[in-house]
Design a protein around this motif. Structure first.
Motif, PDB file in Angstrom:
ATOM      1  N   GLY A   1       0.676  -1.150   0.055  1.00 15.63           N
ATOM      2  CA  GLY A   1      -0.113   0.055  -0.083  1.00 15.63           C
ATOM      3  C   GLY A   1       0.880   1.232  -0.013  1.00 15.63           C
ATOM      4  N   LEU A   2       0.227   2.380   0.494  1.00 14.64           N
ATOM      5  CA  LEU A   2       0.789   3.677   0.375  1.00 14.64           C
ATOM      6  C   LEU A   2       2.098   3.870   1.116  1.00 14.64           C
ATOM      7  N   GLY A   3       1.835   2.986   2.352  1.00 17.68           N
ATOM      8  CA  GLY A   3       3.012   2.941   3.286  1.00 17.68           C
ATOM      9  C   GLY A   3       4.374   2.912   2.544  1.00 17.68           C
ATOM     10  N   PHE A   4       4.436   1.819   1.580  1.00 15.43           N
ATOM     11  CA  PHE A   4       5.881   1.738   1.040  1.00 15.43           C
ATOM     12  C   PHE A   4       5.952   3.082   0.261  1.00 15.43           C
ATOM     13  N   VAL A   5       5.235   3.867  -0.562  1.00 14.91           N
ATOM     14  CA  VAL A   5       5.592   4.898  -1.206  1.00 14.91           C
ATOM     15  C   VAL A   5       6.185   6.002  -0.194  1.00 14.91           C
ATOM     16  N   HIS A   6       5.587   5.791   1.077  1.00 13.44           N
ATOM     17  CA  HIS A   6       6.174   7.089   1.891  1.00 13.44           C
ATOM     18  C   HIS A   6       7.375   6.367   2.450  1.00 13.44           C
ATOM     19  N   PHE A   7       7.405   5.145   2.493  1.00 16.66           N
ATOM     20  CA  PHE A   7       8.748   4.733   3.158  1.00 16.66           C
ATOM     21  C   PHE A   7      10.064   4.986   2.365  1.00 16.66           C
ATOM     22  N   GLN A   8       9.856   4.706   1.020  1.00 14.18           N
ATOM     23  CA  GLN A   8      10.475   5.537   0.060  1.00 14.18           C
ATOM     24  C   GLN A   8      11.101   7.036  -0.057  1.00 14.18           C
ATOM     25  N   GLY A   9       9.759   7.557  -0.004  1.00  9.28           N
ATOM     26  CA  GLY A   9       9.913   8.954   0.120  1.00  9.28           C
ATOM     27  C   GLY A   9      10.828   9.425   1.534  1.00  9.28           C
ATOM     28  N   ILE A  10      10.640   8.768   2.520  1.00  4.46           N
ATOM     29  CA  ILE A  10      11.152   9.218   3.767  1.00  4.46           C
ATOM     30  C   ILE A  10      12.662   8.750   3.839  1.00  4.46           C
ATOM     31  N   MET A  11      13.006   7.491   3.366  1.00  2.09           N
ATOM     32  CA  MET A  11      14.198   6.898   3.553  1.00  2.09           C
ATOM     33  C   MET A  11      15.277   7.290   2.608  1.00  2.09           C
ATOM     34  N   GLN A  12      14.843   7.486   1.305  1.00  2.00           N
ATOM     35  CA  GLN A  12      15.823   8.108   0.391  1.00  2.00           C
ATOM     36  C   GLN A  12      16.653   9.200   0.762  1.00  2.00           C
ATOM     37  N   PRO A  13      15.918  10.517   1.156  1.00  2.00           N
ATOM     38  CA  PRO A  13      16.755  11.299   1.742  1.00  2.00           C
ATOM     39  C   PRO A  13      17.715  11.128   2.945  1.00  2.00           C
ATOM     40  N   LEU A  14      17.022  10.301   4.111  1.00  2.00           N
ATOM     41  CA  LEU A  14      17.778  10.191   5.316  1.00  2.00           C
ATOM     42  C   LEU A  14      18.948   9.419   5.076  1.00  2.00           C
TER      43      LEU A  14
END
Length: 778
Positions: free
Chosen positions: A587-600
């Motif tokens: 679900g959308l959680g995977f999209v957000h996980f990518q959006g969060i972790m890529q810059p971190l």
């Protein structure tokens, strides 16, 4: 003629007899022949009595499936893109045509192509000659019927053997000079008004593509030995990650010369042999290595003239090569464009603004070890015929023809081996200390070009001057397991660390990729591995990084987020409900996980537990949300991800399969998997498209698991992007759909398996045998 599986048995038996029962039945001097049997997904099983016939079948079958792809790549390596499509056009790799043409004019000179051809064995030449004849026959047949829309034009022409040489040389420098095409084409002396440098936009595109290079060309591999496999025999997982379009797109095939050769697997365009595959007793695969295959040399320029440099205190001129190209203008007329390329004794001058500047004091030369590697085809030819791990090792040690990949292999006796045995410049730790600037680091090796003492060392035991001998490179044989996912050789098996090598070869005490940590975790729990265990490593779609950081992310969501609480509520809800998978239903959680972790992940200080070289399998891990800078960076990443998702119009019920797709003939196919740096073993690289969607450009390509029993190899697999690049083909997207559904298929290898396949068809092709054509330089 096409023969379906419904033919009477006596007809099939007669055809089989004519092709395999008498070497002289096929080896008529007046004819060249091949049989192409196709099974499910159109996979060709090509059989002939001799090398030329086998090449004939390969070239014909490949042209049936990928005629336009090959025509495009041939145009590229012959430096003629500007002539037909204009200098401002782009290659499939998004390189401007002019830079591409300048680079390949430099790479594929007539002298270099001739020298490569003359170095080939008679058997390899015969197979290449046959490939050209088979391709040209299929081209003539297709021209009479009308070529596909994507390759209608006078730029499509018959092949010559020189084209295959040029394609091979392009492959050789993929791990070196090929990454510097713009830097080579745009190198300009300071204050020069003779030729214009590339624009800022050109350099930015080149920089973006350079950053994507490692993502587009990766791999996973696992080799299970007798102690850990379910039946005491070897097992191999091959999972290369390569581009889904262009000159690095794999092709499946099975090659047979009765009594001499029987090998199945995948090959890159224009190569008439198997790169990754298996035969009756052996299976092997490759992973892109971290070894250096080129070095840069910083030249000290003559203060009086920036086109001269000082070597051992003496001034000498840079060599000049004037390249004149024909370019199609906006009015359709051809115009001549000339550029001057410069070289020192170490290699061509390359220029990258802000990184490798050519000013009045310094310039940079590039030396690529694989430019002198004429052994690459003989290397894979020998690997195709090896009957054991020991035989494979012998061929690699002797030829040293592998360009820029590691090799993992197993045999039916349960032996395994890992070899970091590619072509690597002989630059020892001592030479680095003497000739390199420690402030530059070892990501790119820059040596002192003002001293001839800084040239690569010579080892008489090496197959080529200036490279390390095989005995100096890492390798490991074990009976439990070996794994590799594009790290150094260090942690192939933690029980036997490979260390103490020059940083040019391999580095130790550095963090592992998340994919390697995932593999080591899985393998530590496989005591008697089954085929399904290796398949599940890919098909489970686990996001390994999620297990390392999700507790901290969810804890952060439970904190008082103040004025951002409402804006982040939906994001936190989706993270909590996400199953930590990169599958189509994620679900959308995977999209957000990518959006969060890529810059971190760009900040090495975000980890709660820092990397510990004594525990590389479990560190770094956790997010240091208790530290204010990390908490602030996390909050900003969450807010940015929420904004991006809203701007893309992605609803709470969206699934990953709705977002990540490949457009094939205007019909999108969902693709599972995700970014490799998140620890997704099924690594898929996709780029932003329209309406919040992402288009797949590379990743899992040829995928198989091979085991052995008393009858020989038992293989299951898929070609993720399908066999054909022709939208009109029935095999344009069939395997992609199977890949999306996780439907691995048995790969027919024995005669009985091939004949029993429900989609079996056979085609016999032949024509008068002509005398071999001398190397023709187009």
């Amino acid at each position: 003629m096409i023969i379906s599986r419904q033919l009477p048995h006596f007809c099939l038996a007669t055809l089989f007899l004519s092709l395999s029962c008498g070497a002289h039945a096929l080896a008529q001097p007046e004819e060249i022949r091949a049989e192409i049997r196709r099974t499910s997904f159109g996979v060709p099983h090509i059989r002939a009595a001799d090398e030329r016939g086998l090449g004939y079948g390969i070239g014909y079958a490949y042209a049936q499936d990928n005629l336009c792809l090959m025509a495009n790549e041939v145009l590229t390596v012959n430096a003629q893109r500007s002539k037909y499509f204009g200098a401002e056009g782009q290659t499939l790799e998004e390189r401007d045509n002019l830079s591409s043409d300048l680079f390949f004019s430099w790479l594929n000179t007539s002298e270099a192509v001739t020298a490569f051809w003359q170095a080939q064995t008679p058997a390899v030449r015969e197979r290449m000659q046959g490939y050209v004849e088979g391709y040209n026959r299929q081209l003539a047949e297709r021209q009479s019927q009308g070529l596909p829309e994507q390759c209608q034009g006078d730029w499509v022409r018959p092949l010559a053997t020189s084209d295959l040489v040029k394609l091979t040389r392009r492959l050789l420098v993929e791990g070196g000079a090929g990454q510097f095409a713009e830097a080579l084409a745009g190198a300009t002396p300071p204050s020069s008004t003779v030729q214009a440098a590339l624009t800022g936009k050109d350099w930015q595109l080149a920089a973006n593509r350079s950053q994507r290079f490692a993502l587009d060309r990766g791999s996973n591999a696992v080799a299970i030995g007798s102690e850990r496999s379910f039946n005491g025999r070897g097992m191999l997982l091959a999972n290369p990650h390569f581009p889904w379009v262009g000159g690095m797109r794999f092709y499946q095939m099975h090659l047979t010369i009765p009594g001499q050769l029987d090998v199945m697997g995948a090959a890159l365009p224009g190569l008439p042999l198997i790169n990754i595959g298996f035969n009756q007793h052996l299976a092997w695969t490759h992973t892109v290595d971290t070894s250096k295959h080129f070095t840069l040399y910083r030249l000290q320029l003559d203060p009086k003239d920036p086109t001269r440099y000082l070597l051992d205190g003496r001034s000498q001129p840079l060599e000049r090569q004037v390249v004149t190209l024909q370019s199609k203008g906006p009015d359709g007329q051809l115009q001549s464009q000339s550029r001057t390329l410069y070289s020192s004794v170490f290699g061509p001058i390359v220029q990258w603004p802000g990184k490798l500047d050519w000013d009045h004091k310094y310039a940079y030369s590039l030396r690529d070890a694989n430019l002198d590697n004429t052994r690459v085809l003989a290397q894979w030819y020998a690997m195709n015929q090896a009957g054991s791990v020991a035989g494979l090792q012998d061929s690699v040690h002797q030829l040293q023809g592998i360009p820029w990949v590691n090799t993992l292999a197993v045999d039916d006796q349960g032996r395994t081996v890992y070899m970091n045995q590619s072509v690597v410049p002989n630059v020892t730790q001592a030479k680095l200390a003497l000739c390199s600037d420690p402030r530059v680091g070892t990501q790119v090796i820059v040596l002192d070009g003002s001293r001839s003492a800084c040239a690569w060392d010579l080892d008489p035991a090496a197959a080529q001057p200036g490279i390390f001998a095989a005995s100096q490179l890492p390798q490991l044989a074990r009976n439990d397991y070996l794994q590799h996912s594009n790290d150094s050789a260090w942690m192939v098996n933690p029980a036997a660390p490979l260390q103490g090598f020059s940083p040019v070869i391999s580095q130790q005490d550095v963090p592992l990729k998340m994919r390697a940590r995932f593999a080591l975790d899985r393998l530590s729990r496989m005591h008697k591995a089954q085929v399904s265990d290796l398949q599940h490593m890919v098909s489970d779609q686990q996001v390994y990084l999620a297990g390392q950081v999700m507790p901290d992310l969810l804890q952060f969501c439970e904190q008082d987020l103040g004025q951002d609480a409402q804006r982040l509520q939906s994001l936190c809800t989706s993270l909590k409900s996400w199953g930590r998978s990169a599958g189509l239903q994620a679900g959308l959680g995977f999209v957000h996980f990518q959006g969060i972790m890529q810059p971190l992940l760009q900040n090495p200080d975000v980890w709660r537990v820092a990397f510990d070289p004594k525990d590389p399998q479990h560190t770094p891990r956790g997010l240091a949300i208790g530290r204010a800078p990390v908490a602030q960076a996390l909050r900003e990443a969450m807010l940015a991800s929420a904004q991006q998702v809203a701007a893309a119009g992605l609803g709470a019920d969206v699934r990953w399969g709705d977002i990540q797709q490949v457009s094939q003939g205007g019909q999108p196919t969902p693709v599972p998997g995700g970014p490799e740096n998140l620890g997704v073993y099924n690594a898929i690289q996709s780029v932003p498209g329209a309406d919040g969607k992402r288009e797949v450009v590379s990743g899992t390509s040829y995928l198989n698991v091979v085991s052995f029993d008393e009858q020989g190899p038992q293989a299951q697999g898929l070609l993720a992007f399908s066999l054909s690049s022709d939208p009109a083909s029935a095999h344009f997207r069939d395997q992609t759909e199977a890949f999306a559904r996780n439907q691995w298929r048995m790969l027919p290898f024995t005669e009985a398996q091939i004949r029993a396949d429900g989609q079996y068809q056979s085609q016999l092709i032949h024509e008068p045998r002509k005398a071999p054509v001398p190397l023709a330089l187009k």
